[in-house]
Design an enzyme around this catalytic site. Structure first.
Site: not given
Ligand code: M6R
Length: 619
Positions: A2, A31, A79, A105-106, A488, A492, A495, A511, A614
């Protein structure tokens, strides 16, 4: 999650409060983007609008029915946690008398108990959210106490969980009150106007002068004052800071998406993270670390805690720091660390990596580590955020604001900062000769230009992504530092493109995972430098042959001049020659471009993928 914005200004009621808040919401939409809403204090009383869906739905509603000129405003982009993303569940939540608006937010953990009490007292609820209880409690406290700040202080004492709350009341037209516990809130200082935001992006185009708020503090802004008190009502001094982010960094600047722009900003993110951290003689000076050198010398274990992409940066850090410093490094997902009784003590250095500095899982892990006596060093991108404030030291990554939900430039900056940390520890503890450190620093200084060369080659990867837009599963293989790059790359793709993707350590393939390989299965392989040690290169080339023998389509990321991969690769994507430990800074870039382009080719929202936010500010 949020995004929250608050604004109050001097002068006649005008359209500025709405404009500032809507602009701020646009910058904070990363956010959360399930729904959005605003509340305005106008001479005609409180007015509000809220809509499910993206911010544009709210903008259109406001165009159809423009609100009256106002003196103060709050805005929220959501969110969803409690209650589906509907108009009714969107924030703000309004008191029964229609005079008070609240955004949150929270998560309010004891909302059920509080709700039952309010229901028994005759209060009726409109939404399924936890937030609405706080709106009703605050309104009742205001009626009792006649002051919004005092009412906020009384209500926050009753709430359990994590929250940032902002409220306005029709009877206090030039006041916005905020409170924070375990959730972010910063103040922006203007001239005859003041701002509140989940982060500085909310007000970056209006002021660079900001204040950090501490835990359990309550802030009251009017056009000419900012007052901060603690839970006992005692005024507190808060830390001022200047926002060094460029406002233009938070706009797309001609790119189709923020992610594309942020991929292109990676050479600068790495260069800026390196900037000013070495002396002319090649000595590393991480002055901002502020942990006693004696303590750093006595460290016998490092534990990296982080989530998602930041955790993969931690995995790269492990290879580098163990090699350079001979200190054992563990990497753990912050949410697992916290709940498994980890063995850490005053000789453990805990490194918390986070772009936002607000990831709740990481915050809780930081607190747990400090309770065990460990020193915590934060590697964070966002100034004024919670993790650096609660850590013993901070090494800022200078990636600038990262807006796209999928992390790119922050990842490269995190890896770079971790290299600096590793070399610094090696220097301090005498693990390496200064000329060795100097040689690696010289290689690091070349990385921005090497990354630029990979970005310049984007057309090849973009075409590949378009040709693969109908694939349903992609595998990624790597060894050594190539393994976190593989993970990674898979993250990517998941997501952004909602495609099944998995990253494996190439050696693990036989394995079990090799059973996934079928005729035509696309397999990206990250190949280490053939100039490296330990026969790593030869082993990975064998792994390419293994998957190819089973029908895989091999998409190989290999160094310039590496001819050994060619007979076994369906596609070779070239990256500049780079020492093995530093290679993730170049090898991950084609994978970012690939995921970004494939998502775009599928017509998906690259910057705001479904179900994500985010900053994950709930546990
Ligand atoms: O703000 P942060 O780096 O702590 O966030 C950690 C993860 O939530 C963040 O890296 C998430 O995995 C991204 N969406 C990846 O692209």
């Amino acid at each position: 999650m949020c995004g929250i914005v608050g604004y109050v200004g001097r002068g006649e009621p005008s359209g500025r409060p709405l404009d500032v808040v809507m602009e701020g919401l646009g910058r904070l939409e990363y956010r959360g983007y399930d729904s959005a809403g605003v509340a305005l204090v106008t001479p005609q009383g409180l007015q509000w609008a809220k809509r499910a869906g993206k911010l544009t739905n709210l903008s259109q509603a406001l165009e159809r029915r423009p609100p009256a000129p106002a003196t103060a405003a709050i805005g929220h982009t959501r969110w969803a946690t409690h209650g589906a993303p509907t108009d009714v569940n969107a924030h703000p939540h309004i008191s029964q008398d229609g005079k008070l608006a609240l955004i949150h937010n929270g998560i309010i953990e004891n909302f059920n108990t509080l709700k039952e009490e309010l229901l028994a007292d005759g209060v009726s609820f409109l939404s399924e959210t936890d937030t609405e209880v706080a709106a009703h409690l605050l309104s009742r406290a205001f009626d009792r106490l006649g002051d919004l700040t005092e009412a906020m202080r009384a209500v926050t004492r009753e709430l359990e969980g994590a929250f940032t709350l902002l409220a306005v009341h029709a009877d206090m037209p030039r006041t916005v009150v905020g409170a924070r516990r375990n959730s972010p809130l910063v103040v922006g200082l203007g001239d005859g106007e003041n701002f509140l935001g989940s982060d500085v992006a909310a007000f970056i185009s209006h002021t660079r002068s900001a204040l950090e708020l501490g835990q359990d503090q309550i802030v009251t802004i009017t056009p000419d004052s900012v007052e901060v008190i603690d839970g006992d009502g005692v005024p507190v001094e808060v830390k001022a800071f200047t926002v060094d982010w460029d406002a233009s960094a938070a706009v797309k600047g001609g790119f189709r998406t923020f992610m594309e722009k942020e991929i292109h900003e990676q050479p600068k993110a790495v260069a800026d993270t390196l900037l000013g951290r070495t002396t002319v003689g090649g000595h590393l000076t991480l002055d901002e670390l502020r942990i006693d050198e004696v303590v750093l010398r006595s460290v016998d274990k490092i534990v990296v805690i982080a989530c998602g992409t930041a955790a993969y940066a931690g995995h790269v850090a492990k290879y580098a720091i163990e090699h350079w410093c001979r200190i054992p490094v563990e990497v753990e997902l912050a949410h697992e660390f916290r709940y498994r009784d980890p063995v850490v003590n005053e000789k453990t250095l805990v490194v918390a990596i986070s772009q936002s500095g607000e990831t709740m899982d990481t915050i809780m892990a930081v607190r747990h580590a400090r309770e065990q006596g460990s020193k915590v060093l934060a590697v964070v991108n966002t100034h004024g955020s919670t993790i650096p404030r609660e850590s013993d030291a901070v090494l800022y990554t200078h990636a600038g604001p990262e807006v796209a939900v999928a992390s790119t430039k922050a990842f490269l900056a995190q890896i770079t900062a971790c290299y600096l940390l590793g070399l610094y520890l090696a220097q301090l503890r005498g693990n390496m000769y200064q000329d060795e450190i100097g040689r690696i620093l010289a290689e690091l200084a070349l990385m921005p230009e090497r990354i630029q060369r990979v970005v310049d080659n984007e057309e090849q990867v973009r075409k590949l992504a378009h040709s693969m837009k109908d694939v349903t599963s992609v595998l990624f293989l790597g060894r050594h530092v190539g393994f976190p790059v593989a993970m990674e790359g898979a993250l990517k793709l998941k997501e952004l493109a909602y495609i099944h993707a998995e990253g494996f350590a190439a050696g693990e393939l036989k394995h079990g995972p090799i059973a996934l390989v079928d005729v035509g299965t696309p397999v990206f392989v990250i190949v280490p430098s053939p100039r490296g040690r330990d026969h790593l290169h030869a082993k990975v080339v064998s792994n390419i042959q293994e998957v190819r023998a089973r029908g895989a389509r091999t998409l190989v990321i290999a160094e310039d001049g590496d001819a050994a991969v060619e007979p076994f690769a369906d596609v070779v994507i070239r990256v500049p020659q780079t020492p093995t430990l530093l290679a993730p800074l170049v090898t991950v870039v084609p994978l970012q471009i690939f995921a970004c382009e494939l998502a775009a080719a599928k017509g998906l929202d690259v910057d705001q993928p479904r179900n994500l936010a985010k900053s994950v500010t709930v546990e």
